[in-house]
Scaffold this motif. Structure first.
Motif, PDB file in Angstrom:
ATOM      1  N   ALA A 207      58.945  33.327  40.502  1.00  0.00           N
ATOM      2  CA  ALA A 207      59.023  33.105  39.062  1.00  0.00           C
ATOM      3  C   ALA A 207      60.111  33.961  38.425  1.00  0.00           C
ATOM      4  O   ALA A 207      60.853  33.508  37.551  1.00  0.00           O
ATOM      5  CB  ALA A 207      57.670  33.389  38.408  1.00  0.00           C
ATOM      6  N   ALA A 208      60.230  35.215  38.885  1.00  0.00           N
ATOM      7  CA  ALA A 208      61.192  36.139  38.275  1.00  0.00           C
ATOM      8  C   ALA A 208      62.639  35.684  38.479  1.00  0.00           C
ATOM      9  O   ALA A 208      63.423  35.649  37.528  1.00  0.00           O
ATOM     10  CB  ALA A 208      60.990  37.544  38.846  1.00  0.00           C
TER      11      ALA A 208
ATOM     12  N   GLN B 277      55.076  35.713  42.026  1.00  0.00           N
ATOM     13  CA  GLN B 277      55.713  36.460  40.947  1.00  0.00           C
ATOM     14  C   GLN B 277      57.215  36.629  41.205  1.00  0.00           C
ATOM     15  O   GLN B 277      58.028  36.558  40.275  1.00  0.00           O
ATOM     16  CB  GLN B 277      55.063  37.840  40.789  1.00  0.00           C
ATOM     17  CG  GLN B 277      53.619  37.797  40.330  1.00  0.00           C
ATOM     18  CD  GLN B 277      52.630  37.719  41.485  1.00  0.00           C
ATOM     19  OE1 GLN B 277      53.024  37.459  42.622  1.00  0.00           O
ATOM     20  NE2 GLN B 277      51.351  37.946  41.202  1.00  0.00           N
TER      21      GLN B 277
ATOM     22  N   ASN C 232      63.776  32.780  39.147  1.00  0.00           N
ATOM     23  CA  ASN C 232      64.044  31.451  38.595  1.00  0.00           C
ATOM     24  C   ASN C 232      63.768  31.373  37.090  1.00  0.00           C
ATOM     25  O   ASN C 232      63.796  30.284  36.510  1.00  0.00           O
ATOM     26  CB  ASN C 232      63.194  30.406  39.334  1.00  0.00           C
ATOM     27  CG  ASN C 232      63.654  30.197  40.770  1.00  0.00           C
ATOM     28  OD1 ASN C 232      64.630  29.502  41.028  1.00  0.00           O
ATOM     29  ND2 ASN C 232      62.950  30.818  41.711  1.00  0.00           N
ATOM     30  N   ASN C 233      63.515  32.554  36.490  1.00  0.00           N
ATOM     31  CA  ASN C 233      63.276  32.636  35.040  1.00  0.00           C
ATOM     32  C   ASN C 233      62.170  31.679  34.577  1.00  0.00           C
ATOM     33  O   ASN C 233      62.296  30.987  33.560  1.00  0.00           O
ATOM     34  CB  ASN C 233      64.562  32.344  34.265  1.00  0.00           C
ATOM     35  CG  ASN C 233      65.635  33.371  34.534  1.00  0.00           C
ATOM     36  OD1 ASN C 233      65.370  34.571  34.526  1.00  0.00           O
ATOM     37  ND2 ASN C 233      66.854  32.912  34.787  1.00  0.00           N
ATOM     38  N   ILE C 234      61.087  31.659  35.343  1.00  0.00           N
ATOM     39  CA  ILE C 234      59.941  30.809  35.001  1.00  0.00           C
ATOM     40  C   ILE C 234      58.959  31.635  34.174  1.00  0.00           C
ATOM     41  O   ILE C 234      58.359  32.585  34.673  1.00  0.00           O
ATOM     42  CB  ILE C 234      59.263  30.257  36.274  1.00  0.00           C
ATOM     43  CG1 ILE C 234      60.243  29.385  37.056  1.00  0.00           C
ATOM     44  CG2 ILE C 234      58.015  29.467  35.916  1.00  0.00           C
ATOM     45  CD1 ILE C 234      59.709  28.919  38.399  1.00  0.00           C
ATOM     46  N   LYS C 235      58.810  31.298  32.914  1.00  0.00           N
ATOM     47  CA  LYS C 235      57.918  32.043  32.020  1.00  0.00           C
ATOM     48  C   LYS C 235      56.464  31.636  32.210  1.00  0.00           C
ATOM     49  O   LYS C 235      55.554  32.445  32.103  1.00  0.00           O
ATOM     50  CB  LYS C 235      58.326  31.808  30.563  1.00  0.00           C
ATOM     51  CG  LYS C 235      59.755  32.243  30.232  1.00  0.00           C
ATOM     52  CD  LYS C 235      59.920  33.745  30.408  1.00  0.00           C
ATOM     53  CE  LYS C 235      61.267  34.234  29.872  1.00  0.00           C
ATOM     54  NZ  LYS C 235      62.401  33.721  30.683  1.00  0.00           N
ATOM     55  N   ASN C 236      56.236  30.372  32.512  1.00  0.00           N
ATOM     56  CA  ASN C 236      54.883  29.856  32.701  1.00  0.00           C
ATOM     57  C   ASN C 236      54.815  29.200  34.082  1.00  0.00           C
ATOM     58  O   ASN C 236      55.421  28.147  34.311  1.00  0.00           O
ATOM     59  CB  ASN C 236      54.533  28.849  31.608  1.00  0.00           C
ATOM     60  CG  ASN C 236      53.075  28.432  31.652  1.00  0.00           C
ATOM     61  OD1 ASN C 236      52.403  28.536  32.684  1.00  0.00           O
ATOM     62  ND2 ASN C 236      52.564  27.958  30.520  1.00  0.00           N
ATOM     63  N   ALA C 237      54.092  29.837  34.996  1.00  0.00           N
ATOM     64  CA  ALA C 237      54.053  29.364  36.388  1.00  0.00           C
ATOM     65  C   ALA C 237      53.480  27.966  36.522  1.00  0.00           C
ATOM     66  O   ALA C 237      53.733  27.276  37.517  1.00  0.00           O
ATOM     67  CB  ALA C 237      53.252  30.339  37.247  1.00  0.00           C
TER      68      ALA C 237
END
Length: 362
Positions: free
Chosen positions: A137-138, A134, A140-145
């Motif tokens: 993802a946060a 998490q 790196n601005n990843i909306k869908n892992a």
């Protein structure tokens, strides 16, 4: 047979949920940081497989192997292909960035996604649980892992802090808790207190400490003469480590046995960048004849040293530091306190002898 089966199912469910609790508690938690600044930090890396120092250097985007050697107090002669055994702990030096109340590594390390990778594998296996999927993802601005691809470059946000502790500048160290360890043992080993560890890590009680947890441990740094205008201020070096500074022209080490005073001397290396063509061959202190950085003269009780005080784009800065090494005077024969004490004793005995003589005459 129904009752034993029910007990078995219940036991399996309890083990399952206990496993979930253990995994969630062992995940990396953000470190508190209220200071808007950058600083140097350390974190443990427990290698999941047999590796080498050069591979770890590359994994954590460490610019120079010397930084890794200094953080672990390895000899400078250690080779890059030095083997690191599976489950061996290596301290990783990195730059910390504090913002919005927490600290994370400043844009490094970066990781290039490999075929078959997912965020959970990268967090748990590649970086040994120092971060969570998490958190990756946060930042790196990843909306869908699930939508990451080979050759994608990911920023890995290692936990850290730049806050003072007890009014003193410290090096915050992300210590990976070993099985069977306690807050008391950790505090004793790293020169802090259980209460400090509980406060920094928001730990309510000792029983909540889990193996694999990344604990914020403040390390005391050696006192230095580095001035605020220096490009490497504040130069914080914890006990048992060394660093290279001033374009790698100076090597500074911290040894608590030397009164917690930073020991710096010319490194005899080439400059790390193009700011200087060569390192200064000698670095003399102003106001001292033939006294260079790292050298000391003793005159009577005064011990005068030429200390490193920082650097700028033009030169290395120095300062003279004088310490009185004479022992403090304690009461004893030959000092005023002793003489006064003897005078009172003499007067006391004399009065009693006079009174005894008068009594006999009477």
């Amino acid at each position: 047979m129904a009752l034993p089966t029910a007990h078995l199912l219940l036991s399996l469910m309890l083990l399952f949920f206990a496993s979930l609790a253990t995994n969630s508690s062992s995940q990396s938690q953000p470190f508190k940081c209220t200071t808007s600044a950058t600083c140097h930090a350390l974190i443990d890396y427990v290698s999941p497989n047999t590796s080498t120092l050069s591979a770890i250097e590359a994994l954590f985007s460490i610019k120079n192997l010397r930084s890794l050697l200094g953080a672990n107090n390895f000899p400078l002669s250690t080779l890059p292909n030095q083997t690191v055994a599976a489950q061996q702990t290596i301290k990783i030096p990195f730059t910390c960035l504090c913002s919005n109340g927490t600290g994370i590594s400043n844009k490094k390390p970066t990781y290039i996604v490999q075929s078959g990778d997912d965020l959970d594998h990268i967090a748990r296996e590649v970086f040994s649980g120092l971060v969570t999927n998490q958190q990756i993802a946060a930042v790196n601005n990843i909306k869908n892992a699930s939508l990451i691809h080979p050759r994608d470059e990911l920023w890995i946000p290692l936990p850290c802090s730049c806050d003072e502790v007890g009014g003193e500048r410290v090096v915050h160290y992300g210590h990976v808790v070993e099985a069977g360890s306690t807050l008391e043992l950790i505090a004793e080993e790293y020169g802090t207190t259980k209460d400090t560890l509980m406060s920094l890590n928001s730990i309510v009680n000792d029983s909540s400490l889990m193996a694999g947890q990344v604990l914020d441990v403040p390390l005391k740094a050696c006192n230095s003469s580095v001035i605020a205008s220096s490009l490497d201020y504040p130069l914080l070096v914890p006990n048992g480590t060394y660093v290279f500074t001033a374009n790698s022209c100076m090597r500074c080490n911290c040894d608590s046995a030397k009164n917690w005073t930073l020991q710096c001397q010319p490194s005899q290396l080439r400059p790390a960048n193009n700011t200087w063509l060569t390192c200064p061959s000698t670095t003399l202190c102003e106001g001292a004849d033939n006294l260079s950085i790292g050298n000391t003269t003793i005159v009577g009780c005064n011990q005068t040293s030429c200390a490193y005080s920082g650097f700028n784009n033009q030169t290395i800065l120095t300062t003279l530091a004088t310490v009185n090494t004479c022992p403090a005077i304690s009461p004893g024969p030959g000092n005023n306190t002793s003489k006064i004490g003897l005078s009172w004793k003499f007067l006391f005995i004399s009065v009693h002898l006079i009174m005894l003589c008068l009594h006999l005459l009477w």
